[in-house]
Scaffold this motif. Structure first.
Motif, mmCIF file in Angstrom:
data_model
loop_
_atom_site.group_PDB
_atom_site.id
_atom_site.type_symbol
_atom_site.label_atom_id
_atom_site.label_comp_id
_atom_site.label_asym_id
_atom_site.label_seq_id
_atom_site.Cartn_x
_atom_site.Cartn_y
_atom_site.Cartn_z
ATOM 1 N N PRO D 31 0.825 -1.213 0.000
ATOM 2 C CA PRO D 31 0.000 0.000 0.000
ATOM 3 C C PRO D 31 0.860 1.264 0.000
ATOM 4 C CG PRO D 31 -0.763 -1.540 1.694
ATOM 5 C CD PRO D 31 0.544 -2.070 1.170
ATOM 6 N N PRO D 32 0.398 2.310 -0.663
ATOM 7 C CA PRO D 32 1.147 3.566 -0.701
ATOM 8 C C PRO D 32 1.024 4.346 0.611
ATOM 9 C CG PRO D 32 -0.911 3.802 -1.899
ATOM 10 C CD PRO D 32 -0.850 2.371 -1.442
ATOM 11 N N GLY D 33 2.026 5.183 0.877
ATOM 12 C CA GLY D 33 1.951 6.101 2.005
ATOM 13 C C GLY D 33 2.503 5.561 3.308
ATOM 14 N N LEU D 34 3.058 4.337 3.258
ATOM 15 C CA LEU D 34 3.607 3.696 4.458
ATOM 16 C C LEU D 34 5.023 4.232 4.703
ATOM 17 C CD1 LEU D 34 2.215 1.239 5.944
ATOM 18 C CD2 LEU D 34 3.758 -0.218 4.628
ATOM 19 N N THR D 76 6.329 4.672 1.094
ATOM 20 C CA THR D 76 6.052 3.822 -0.055
ATOM 21 C C THR D 76 5.126 4.572 -1.008
ATOM 22 O OG1 THR D 76 4.136 2.862 1.056
ATOM 23 C CG2 THR D 76 6.232 1.714 1.326
ATOM 24 N N THR D 77 5.288 4.290 -2.301
ATOM 25 C CA THR D 77 4.475 4.995 -3.303
ATOM 26 C C THR D 77 3.421 4.096 -3.936
ATOM 27 O OG1 THR D 77 6.088 4.438 -4.990
ATOM 28 C CG2 THR D 77 6.348 6.576 -3.923
ATOM 29 N N GLY D 78 3.400 2.822 -3.550
ATOM 30 C CA GLY D 78 2.462 1.893 -4.175
ATOM 31 C C GLY D 78 3.038 1.225 -5.411
#
Lengths: 370, 370, 370, 370
Positions: D31-34, D76-78
């Motif tokens: 998942p993105p944003g982590l 993370t960006t996905g």
């Protein structure tokens, strides 16, 4: 599931952003025992590389590939082949002011909407640099195909308003002329006009679209799967999945809409060259019927949109303030993508064919009941 | 792997042959709790059903669907939904003499080459009856989409030489007119001409091709995956995988080849209707950029070849004797497929969108960093 | 993705609920040309069928299978094989009062938590009736294996406290004795004791667990994949995925924890029977090294928990009121599952082996470089 | 398809050989944003690293990870996360004489049989170095789990004949003691005995097996899929797919074979700590019923065979001459694998849980009908 893997047996996973440390690819499912070296992959990457002529982007990337796994003593081992290309000539500065103002025609806006976070530098993951992994994988797919006598060629048939005389173009002519000009058009007269057109449009700060044709020769009849994973369906997915492609045709493509059944159908006959094999004089079907290869050359065409990065001013929205604004794009871009898409399109078609070839191998008939 | 399953989360598997006991579909991955009954599926199957008018095949099939699993007290349970339609009006006799003489334009020859065995009756697995499963699955996909305000519509825009006046066609007009004529063209004048043309060509024992446009409205921005499973790539696969389709376009499609970047790019602006949302006045991209939805209507077009089954004599080969021969096809066939492909194309687009919607749900961003 | 499909090339999708209209299975990826009839499938289903003896559930189901597709003139065609079994002797009444009170040891409570809706009748999707599809698919997998000389046998080696004398059991003895008693134990003395034990425990309203061993003979060396899809990994998944299984062992299994390397390793030697082939005298590895078959018999064991449906009173919670309560379960249940799991475990092992056999076929080495 | 990818949404692909240039992993579907940095991954790799104590292999590898993609400004960006670890302390010489004489207990012989070519140096692809990719991916999976309050812990409960007093071990004690001794046993007395045993067995040139337990806490009820992709089925696959594992248990595991239903079933009750939530006092099921989590801790145990590389002489066959021969293995090996498998087992369980968590997210119920 997340879109970065292609294929079912011959599986290609690409990774990397335009201005990150590197881009790369992992291929799982390559048959063991295939002779393979970096030079063969490098040769295809060199065809894809930016900065090959004055009508392409000035970004200078050597794009030197390293194979990190899956090869032993010059042969594939059947284990994953990991390949990597470092990003070197990175210049992220021009992108900083585009960080929150999505470029029209680019993936910026929907990426923001989907992910909520985005590496905006050089287009990030949506950059054409991602295709390095595809071309590297394609080089290996080509080796699988070569063992079965299959070859894949692409060439530009239209660019801006200029159209090649298609009726005169044979696979042999493509092979001969394709790398003679930077536009990769087999009709050298048309090529000359295309180059001139590119130069003039670039001066206006604008860009051009075009059409690329891909021809695969040597495939025997019966390659493909029925129903959903038809060979043409997978080719359509592979080709439409290349950035900037807005249309895919097989055989006569959209022309079929105006044809009658009696004109469209390719009649079967026995090969006139003496072999006891079923062939067709015409190839309106583009070598595919019911999703399976017929034995005739497989012919696809793709519509490539004009490069969205243009230096003319364009309207957009600042996503922080939600105010309308205007941008001009000063990065390093190709004024026309079709010539550079040629090796990418070849790679994708090669990957699809290699994958389907292996799928056919897995389920060989137990008997021939005819 | 063997081509009979489509989708990653919303997974559709069809089975069955034209003259076998039944055709059917299993859907795995439908969200639980969705209200669903047989009537909603039947409604879509009735649109697909043969024998709806005098310009379609005279095969009479009631195509009554039974839902065998996955529904409890009028709602989906999240477990597989199995649906079945019995084959009733089967007449295999006319196919017997075609058993070893592949029909031009059909899957017969490459199926023989691939499998070594083939149910030749009514086209077997390659029959258009296989699309019953797609349409039934599409009916459920539509329900998933409806919960997110997404609707999918298709209509015939060209048939033979006759072309609808596209500029005047709106989604509302499609909705209003689509079922008014058996050709499913929203331009009723064009529809009339198409019907006449079909009648005259049928009398000649020939057939016609055409173009179908599919429009999905209501999708928000950011649906899709990057790189290989782009929304347009999956749409291209889904649509090219329908029998008789030879080309797929997104947005302006092949017209982009002659456009400049400044013409092609859809400039971003703030919605003129007061909402603080990014929109574009034009929609050359057909609602997809970088493989993700932009929020604009998603527009696809497909080229449909003329029905390969024609009653004019055609050259082919007897595969037992490997002698050239001639056949005429006397089965019950549609002289033009485009009107009947409308519900199938809608179904495939609905399945792709439902699947990508669920894929997006799985990987919701943890944060909005903008 | 949603759990109802197993396999990569030989793909099995089951559907259906215990008290719904029917249960069924679709197999995609079965090689074409394989002779196959309903009788061969029915034979395996008859071994799985309830009500075969007085120590099994009294539910009376004929479990008559119909093959609806994928077979033509007695042979598989390479297209999906759809099989269906109607549910007939359905008695949902006893389940009504269990609708909101999850049965301990059953899937009820987590199904409610996951789906928010559940067909509670007869266990719904989580019923052992779901294994009909597995056994039917296994019957076809066995036919694929038979073409390569591979056979799969399972037998009960422990039930309650009773254990078979394993050292005396050979594949031949299993074949001979397995169907002689309803407990499917090859040691007939142990079988007798097991039957008595079952009768006595059933009278107490309680149930028993046990251990089932599965042996696959005839597999040559090199079947399987490395890393994640190891043959033993896929066997573990296939077997642990059978309801009531709580443990899986390969070869000596948990006994290896107390062994030394010099005891555990199976030394290689040339076959003493004269063939120039590598073999091992011992088979502690259970026929698998590094995830690939060694050529020795493949030996797995599974721990089967006692039937959770017992007629003794049990504590649970009413999910509407969130009050603790007590239930007794009066349905029709097997007091011991191991004998009935035998054909299911055989089926799952057969499916895994058939799938891996086809995976190996797909990626045959291009060369033997040794 | 070729075994080097694990997971459906959170997909992990590892690549690399023990003595090749590097080993690595690509994770698609994070998942993105982590928030994520190399340090968090490095921490887990350091736990896996060889040469951590005098009872482990003397191979000295710093195992420094580089994250090459998928992270932007610490999140993370996905997009795919590619991680790489260079192989540095490579000593291939001892393997040269083992090139054609397969080591008992190792993958050598079946790899040769499957691929016809094999990188024999350091075990090639079948080396335990492959698990670097798993541990790196597991570090990211742990971050996904942490957002949902899920933690994963593993510890050695048996080694050689020495067994920890399991009844006294709590998750808190594991956390406290796990890294205090090189055997990673939470019972420090047992740990001491294990260490002594390892030293004595190593002196004999022999090796030891053991049992590792993995506990995941914090998972709510309803995680998992039904039928084939049960949570326990996927855990069994993930764990059995670790080299040297010969058995997997969930909850009481093989002990269930001797239990009655009334003993095995975990009765449901309302949480005694005041929350209105369904719990069970016992956890014989190991936190999984019907393939879905119950909300109780998820408990797995694996049997780990003794290291097959021993320095005692062993019988084998020279595959060139097909003559029997004897080998002694002088490489650098762990005399007991269980302590080093601890971080790998944690990683695999974390990957399975993260994947199933995302699968659950994708198909959230539309309604709660209870």
């Amino acid at each position: 599931m997340s879109g970065n893997t292609f294929g079912t047996i011959f599986r290609v996973t690409t990774w990397g952003e335009s201005h990150g440390a590197a881009v790369g690819v992992v291929i799982d499912g390559c048959p063991p025992g295939l002779p393979l070296g970096e030079a063969e992959v490098q040769k295809e990457l060199d065809r894809r590389r930016p900065g090959q002529s004055d009508i392409s982007t000035p970004r200078k990337e050597e794009d030197r590939v390293a194979i990190l796994s899956g090869i032993f003593e010059g042969r594939t081992t059947g284990t994953p082949i990991s390949m990597i290309v470092r990003n070197r000539d990175v210049d992220s500065l021009p992108y900083e002011k585009l960080r929150h103002t999505p470029r029209p025609g680019h993936a910026d806006y929907p990426y923001d909407a989907k992910y909520g976070i985005r590496d905006h530098r050089g287009g990030g993951r949506a950059s054409a640099r991602e295709t390095i992994g595809r071309v590297a994988a394609g080089a290996i797919a080509r080796k699988v195909l070569a063992e079965h006598g299959i070859d894949v060629l692409a060439h530009v048939i239209a660019l801006g308003g200029v159209r090649a005389r298609e009726s005169e173009i044979t696979p042999a002519l493509i092979k001969e002329n394709i790398e003679k000009t930077p536009v990769r058009c087999a009709d050298l007269n048309a090529a000359e006009q295309m180059i001139e057109l590119i130069r003039s449009v670039r001066e206006q700060g604008d860009s051009l679209g075009g059409i690329v044709e891909i021809v695969a020769t040597g495939a025997t009849a019966g390659i493909g799967e029925p129903v959903f994973d038809k060979l043409d369906a997978d080719l359509a997915k592979a080709l439409m999945g290349i950035g900037a492609v807005k249309g895919v045709e097989i055989g006569v493509g959209f022309r079929c809409a105006g044809m009658k059944g009696s004109e469209m159908n390719d009649a079967f006959e026995i090969s006139p060259n003496g072999e006891e094999v079923v062939v067709s004089e015409t190839n309106n079907a583009g070598g595919i019927l019911g999703g399976l290869s017929t034995g005739a050359p497989i012919v696809c065409r793709i519509a490539v949109k004009p490069t969205p990065s243009i230096s003319l001013p364009q309207k957009t929205v600042d996503l922080r303030t939600m105010q309308e604004t205007e941008i001009t794009i000063k990065g390093r871009h190709d004024p026309a993508i079709p010539p550079r898409i040629v090796p990418v399109a070849e790679a994708m078609v090669a990957i699809v064919l290699a994958d389907h070839l292996l799928r056919n191998t897995a389920l060989k008939p137990h008997t021939k009941t005819l």
